[in-house]
Design a protein around this motif. Structure first.
Motif, PDB file in Angstrom:
ATOM      1  N   ARG A   1       0.732  -1.052   0.116  1.00 45.63           N
ATOM      2  CA  ARG A   1      -0.146  -0.046  -0.005  1.00 45.63           C
ATOM      3  C   ARG A   1       0.858   1.158   0.101  1.00 45.63           C
ATOM      4  O   ARG A   1       0.434   2.184  -0.699  1.00 45.63           O
ATOM      5  N   LEU A   2       1.978   1.191   0.734  1.00 42.92           N
ATOM      6  CA  LEU A   2       2.723   2.364   0.896  1.00 42.92           C
ATOM      7  C   LEU A   2       3.395   2.643  -0.448  1.00 42.92           C
ATOM      8  O   LEU A   2       3.508   3.668  -0.875  1.00 42.92           O
ATOM      9  N   ASP A   3       4.043   1.403  -1.276  1.00 43.79           N
ATOM     10  CA  ASP A   3       4.426   1.691  -2.532  1.00 43.79           C
ATOM     11  C   ASP A   3       3.556   2.274  -3.589  1.00 43.79           C
ATOM     12  O   ASP A   3       4.031   2.954  -4.355  1.00 43.79           O
ATOM     13  N   ASP A   4       2.412   1.910  -3.311  1.00 43.24           N
ATOM     14  CA  ASP A   4       1.401   2.328  -4.474  1.00 43.24           C
ATOM     15  C   ASP A   4       1.197   3.967  -4.147  1.00 43.24           C
ATOM     16  O   ASP A   4       0.856   4.619  -5.110  1.00 43.24           O
ATOM     17  N   LEU A   5       1.485   4.347  -2.912  1.00 43.34           N
ATOM     18  CA  LEU A   5       1.307   5.866  -2.399  1.00 43.34           C
ATOM     19  C   LEU A   5       2.478   6.433  -3.011  1.00 43.34           C
ATOM     20  O   LEU A   5       3.185   7.227  -2.287  1.00 43.34           O
ATOM     21  N   TYR A   6       3.109   6.245  -4.319  1.00 40.81           N
ATOM     22  CA  TYR A   6       4.373   6.630  -4.745  1.00 40.81           C
ATOM     23  C   TYR A   6       5.486   6.714  -3.578  1.00 40.81           C
ATOM     24  O   TYR A   6       6.304   7.324  -3.267  1.00 40.81           O
ATOM     25  N   GLY A   7       5.666   5.285  -3.121  1.00 41.14           N
ATOM     26  CA  GLY A   7       6.517   5.139  -2.214  1.00 41.14           C
ATOM     27  C   GLY A   7       6.638   5.930  -0.879  1.00 41.14           C
ATOM     28  O   GLY A   7       7.703   6.620  -0.434  1.00 41.14           O
ATOM     29  N   ALA A   8       5.541   6.192  -0.389  1.00 41.53           N
ATOM     30  CA  ALA A   8       5.355   6.759   0.914  1.00 41.53           C
ATOM     31  C   ALA A   8       6.367   5.967   1.988  1.00 41.53           C
ATOM     32  O   ALA A   8       6.163   4.691   1.729  1.00 41.53           O
ATOM     33  N   SER A   9       6.657   6.531   3.042  1.00 41.72           N
ATOM     34  CA  SER A   9       7.652   5.931   3.791  1.00 41.72           C
ATOM     35  C   SER A   9       6.976   5.709   5.217  1.00 41.72           C
ATOM     36  O   SER A   9       6.313   6.810   5.519  1.00 41.72           O
ATOM     37  N   LEU A  10       6.908   4.793   5.915  1.00 39.96           N
ATOM     38  CA  LEU A  10       6.328   4.592   7.329  1.00 39.96           C
ATOM     39  C   LEU A  10       7.576   4.163   8.115  1.00 39.96           C
ATOM     40  O   LEU A  10       7.935   3.116   7.851  1.00 39.96           O
ATOM     41  N   SER A  11       7.899   4.842   9.204  1.00 40.82           N
ATOM     42  CA  SER A  11       8.929   4.085  10.061  1.00 40.82           C
ATOM     43  C   SER A  11       8.704   4.581  11.527  1.00 40.82           C
ATOM     44  O   SER A  11       7.807   5.394  11.746  1.00 40.82           O
TER      45      SER A  11
ATOM     46  N   LYS B   1       7.110   3.291  -9.004  1.00 40.79           N
ATOM     47  CA  LYS B   1       6.324   4.579  -7.984  1.00 40.79           C
ATOM     48  C   LYS B   1       7.145   4.699  -6.860  1.00 40.79           C
ATOM     49  O   LYS B   1       7.398   5.771  -6.525  1.00 40.79           O
ATOM     50  N   LYS B   2       7.528   3.534  -6.174  1.00 39.90           N
ATOM     51  CA  LYS B   2       8.341   3.670  -4.986  1.00 39.90           C
ATOM     52  C   LYS B   2       9.439   4.501  -5.179  1.00 39.90           C
ATOM     53  O   LYS B   2       9.957   5.146  -4.391  1.00 39.90           O
ATOM     54  N   GLN B   3      10.343   4.198  -6.194  1.00 40.05           N
ATOM     55  CA  GLN B   3      11.713   4.640  -6.659  1.00 40.05           C
ATOM     56  C   GLN B   3      11.361   6.251  -6.875  1.00 40.05           C
ATOM     57  O   GLN B   3      12.344   7.058  -6.372  1.00 40.05           O
ATOM     58  N   ILE B   4      10.559   6.582  -7.570  1.00 42.55           N
ATOM     59  CA  ILE B   4      10.156   7.743  -8.006  1.00 42.55           C
ATOM     60  C   ILE B   4       9.964   8.836  -6.825  1.00 42.55           C
ATOM     61  O   ILE B   4      10.398   9.954  -6.470  1.00 42.55           O
ATOM     62  N   GLY B   5       9.041   8.237  -5.737  1.00 49.59           N
ATOM     63  CA  GLY B   5       8.924   8.946  -4.426  1.00 49.59           C
ATOM     64  C   GLY B   5      10.047   8.967  -3.700  1.00 49.59           C
ATOM     65  O   GLY B   5      10.330  10.118  -3.074  1.00 49.59           O
ATOM     66  N   GLY B   6      11.171   7.943  -3.572  1.00 49.28           N
ATOM     67  CA  GLY B   6      12.229   8.345  -3.136  1.00 49.28           C
ATOM     68  C   GLY B   6      13.433   9.192  -3.662  1.00 49.28           C
ATOM     69  O   GLY B   6      13.813  10.063  -2.949  1.00 49.28           O
TER      70      GLY B   6
END
Lengths: 425, 427
Positions: free
Chosen positions: A68-78, B361-366
């Motif tokens: 789910r985080l990845d789908d939100l453009y790599g939102a991060s949770l820590s 998408k994850k990489q772009i956010g990063g």
């Protein structure tokens, strides 16, 4: 010039802080839970910080949550833990791209706030207990985290110094708890700890980025229903008398470099009249490249690559750290003691003093260029109970006098020396 | 002067190559601080070259580029330039990598003065026999500090397993023995060879007026009258494709064993768009195979083989490149076996396009998160530029990657002959 704009509002038991700022390409959201640091709670809270970020009722595995985080453009949770004097702070941190920079511009902030609320209010638990398998998995993570400090000798030496020096004080407690206590925590007990945190901790939520504060308040209010807090009496300071003699501890391990850590008591904490002077003293003594320690231990005597001091301002300790050849132990300790005497006798120039102030002010202003340090700066108000603008912080540094620095130096008393050295020949 | 625009990212920058060959980039940003890096394309791997004065091939002691970085801070009057930056409210620093040495400062005050100071100290060599000797004690302790660090040991151990001859095998700081051979004269040889402006790049970012800054730099450089210089001749190492060693193990007093596996790049002589495409493809593949959202990650966690220290990375520069995967583990042998098997299985399965899209998408956010940091922008922009790539094209480059790009990289990079592993076990 106004350096930092903060809009704050309280909803039930939650203080919300919105910082509209347009220099970042992401939005950063942090929720912080503060409670007194106790032996009873510290390991449980550490495990809780792991369990919360690991799964939710809706996404009952790390894998699902990550997707789910990845789908939100790599939102991060820590999650993170910190010890601030006698308080323990558990944080959950999220970052998310500002959709303005994405080709697909679906609004992300609202979704991320909802996800964070889910992590906080709908953990993977039922009938008063966390999911047992999740708890087992996170117990392993936490135990690995606790034991990994042994492999980083700089942090290890620092932890051992505090263990020895503050044995009788709450402050010695390890931020991530104790390995031998982890296995005793049942999923039920962990849920009780969670309930306690949700209902009793002081809770603050920060949103930093290109946001409209009113929108933030509306969205937060809708998804973070914290009930009112019972006021807790806080004992910030624990008075400890200065030692009668210096406590020296040596430990032997198979290391190539000896780690020398020296702990001093200052009796000065944030909010005290000499607090600003202490910051300047510390900068001049061991923080910057013109400092007494850098110049004398490293540059003049070439004994070390690093020789520095740090000021634990919520506790009132100052710690000196250096990595040296074992044979140079006495030489180094003597130089450090001499340099403190120099400071106590006022043997520092106005140029050194002004340089230190300039660099401290520079560091404060540079802090405003990172969303994480903006949150830390604002959170100081929660920890000290004193609201202060960046402008005032800068002014107070300017006002510090030479006499105040000498006073601060004179209040610095060596308590414990910890030396990690190679196995004796 | 060239104006470059990156409208998707809302960034504009200015580029100018001065007559002495120095490349200058200015990126105005509405931050409090200004961050400046002054980088030479010279690092620990440049240990055999032809000196411009004597015109002869030399081999210099291991660790000399890093040693030179330390000595640059010395001023002709014996003082060190940190003091001057401090008086001007700036924090200065420097670092040496395999193929670059960067000098930098950050400040919220007196930007122009500090910029002059940076240019002047890096262009004024001023060490003595005595100060060179003194530095050996300090750097000796820096080396010892790394010797005790198991993460560093496993990282270097893996690189040494991969490379037989290439000077990337050499510790960036050298050894206590190798730095004992460094002299004042050798440092000058390195300096005159690699610190000419035509081998350097200046990057300035912060709340600055680009025209003023450019003018200041140009005047500063014109005053110094650098003469044109022949191109640098560096020795190209003769490195076989295969790894030097398939596996090795050391023992240390650690609480948790550590293990890294990796693949050595077959032909690390790409630049520009080709390099960008290849490194983004390998990075995406690693994310697809081992990312936190993958089934493999779950299995490795459930089998108690990894913890939160688990990570992976790919890096490639001219003449060397490698992937690295691993972290703390209870059982290095078993982890190596599992990771290998997972890579093989991935190769034999069709590419999951939905997962591909998510990883992208994850990489772009990063990337956007990293762009919050001026330090990241300056250091990475420089790295990209020196490899003829453009940092601000990262997002479009990610967006244009296709399944067949990934498949090509998968076949090319993850090859059994170029696989190796390194573990640190408990004593």
């Amino acid at each position: 010039m106004v350096y930092l704009v903060e809009k704050a509002k309280t909803f039930g038991g939650l203080d919300v802080h919105a910082v509209p700022i347009n220099k970042f390409k992401t939005t950063t959201i942090a929720i912080r839970f503060k409670a007194p640091l106790t032996r009873e709670n510290v390991t449980k809270r550490a495990l809780l910080s792991y369990a919360l970020k690991s799964a939710t009722a809706k996404s009952p595995s790390t894998q699902q949550l990550e997707k789910r985080l990845d789908d939100l453009y790599g939102a991060s949770l820590s999650s993170g833990l910190a010890k601030k004097g006698n308080e323990h702070v558990l944080s959950l941190l999220m970052t998310v791209a500002n959709e303005r920079f994405l080709s697909d511009s679906a609004p992300l902030l609202k979704k991320v706030l909802e996800l964070l609320a889910e992590v906080v209010f709908q953990p993977f638990a039922k009938d008063g207990a966390f999911d047992a398998a999740t708890v087992e998995k996170e117990k392993r993570s936490l135990k690995q985290r606790i034991s990994s400090i042994y492999d980083d000798k700089m942090s290890y030496a620092n932890q051992r110094l505090i263990d020895e020096m503050c044995k009788q004080e709450v402050y010695h407690l390890h931020t991530y708890g104790y390995a031998e206590e982890v296995d005793q925590i049942s999923p039920e007990l962990l849920y009780d700890t969670y309930q306690d945190m949700i209902h009793r901790d002081k809770v603050d939520l920060y949103v930093v980025g290109q946001v409209d504060p009113e929108t933030v308040f509306t969205e937060v209010k809708a998804v973070f229903p914290f009930s009112g807090r019972r006021a807790m009496t806080e004992e910030r300071r624990q008075t400890v008398s200065n030692p009668e003699s210096v406590h020296v501890v040596e430990e032997h391990q198979a290391v190539k470099q000896g780690k020398l850590n020296m702990g001093f008591r200052t009796s000065i904490v944030r909010g005290d009249p000499l607090y600003d002077a202490y910051q300047v003293f510390n900068g001049l003594f061991g923080v910057f490249p013109h400092s007494k320690l850098f110049m004398n231990v490293r540059e003049k005597a070439s004994l070390a690559y690093y020789a520095s001091s740090s000021y634990e301002s919520y506790k009132g300790l100052m710690v000196v750290m250096s990595g040296i050849e074992t044979d140079n132990y006495e030489k180094t300790v003597n130089i450090i003691k001499e340099q403190l005497k120099e400071m106590q006798s006022g043997n520092f120039s106005d140029a050194e003093l002004n340089q230190t102030k300039a660099l401290i002010k520079n560091a404060i202003l540079e802090g405003l260029d990172s969303p994480y340090s903006i949150i830390d700066i604002l959170y100081q108000e929660v920890l000290t109970g004193v609201k202060e603008s960046v402008e005032d912080k800068l002014k107070r540094i300017d006002k510090v006098t030479r006499d105040e620095i000498i006073k601060a130096a004179k209040q610095t008393v060596l308590d414990t020396i910890y030396f990690l050295r190679n196995e004796a020949a | 002067m060239e104006k470059l625009r990156f409208s998707e990212l809302d960034e504009k920058m200015i580029y100018h190559r001065l007559s002495n060959g120095l490349s200058v980039y200015v990126l105005p940003k509405n931050f409090n601080k200004t961050y400046v890096t002054f980088t030479t394309k010279y690092g620990s791997i440049d240990n055999r070259f032809r000196t411009p004065d004597k015109n002869e091939w030399v081999q210099v002691p291991d660790g000399i580029a890093h040693f030179l970085e330390h000595k640059m801070f010395e001023m002709p009057d014996g003082s060190d330039v940190f003091q001057q930056f401090g008086r001007q409210g700036a924090q200065a620093n420097a670092f040496t990598s395999f193929n670059r040495t960067a000098y930098l400062f950050s400040t919220t005050d007196q930007v122009e003065k500090n910029l002059q100071t940076l240019l002047d100290f890096v262009q004024t060599p001023a060490w003595t026999d005595k100060s060179v000797e003194k530095e050996k004690g300090i750097i000796g302790q820096e080396i010892r500090m790394y010797d005790d660090n198991p993460d560093w040991r496993v990282y270097y151990g893996l690189i040494r397993n991969m490379y037989r001859n290439h000077p990337i095998r050499i510790d960036i700081a050298g050894t206590v023995e190798s730095i004992s051979d460094i002299t004042k004269e050798l440092l000058y040889d390195c300096y005159t060879t690699f610190y000419h402006p035509s081998n350097m790049l200046l990057f300035i970012t912060g709340p600055v007026d680009p025209d003023r800054i450019l003018k200041l730099v140009e005047e500063n450089q014109n005053r110094k009258g650098f003469k044109e210089k022949k191109p640098i001749e560096r020795h190209d190492p003769d490195e076989p494709e295969k790894v030097a060693k398939k596996t090795s193990v050391i023992k240390m007093d650690v609480s948790l064993p550590k293990c890294l596996i990796g693949f050595k790049e077959k032909s690390p002589y790409r630049s520009g768009e080709k390099l960008m495409k290849h490194e983004l493809s390998v990075s995406l593949l690693l994310e697809l195979i081992f990312g936190r959202g993958t089934e493999n990650y779950r299995i490795l966690t459930d089998e108690h083989l990894i913890d939160e220290s688990f990570s992976f990375d790919y890096s490639e520069e001219w003449s060397f490149g490698f992937s690295m995967i691993g972290g703390n583990t209870a059982d290095p042998e078993r982890l190596i076996e599992r990771l290998k098997k997972m890579i093989d299985d991935f190769k034999n399965c069709p590419l999951d396009m939905e997962a591909f899209d998510r990883a992208r998408k994850k990489q772009i956010g990063g990337v956007l998160r990293a762009f919050n940091s001026l330090e990241y922008i300056a250091n990475q922009f420089t790295r990209y530029r020196l490899n003829q790539m453009d940092l601000f094209n990262l997002i479009p480059a990610f967006e244009s990657l296709t399944g067949s790009d990934l498949k090509a990289a998968l076949e090319d990079h993850f090859n059994e002959d170029r696989f190796t592993s390194f573990s640190v076990l408990k004593k």
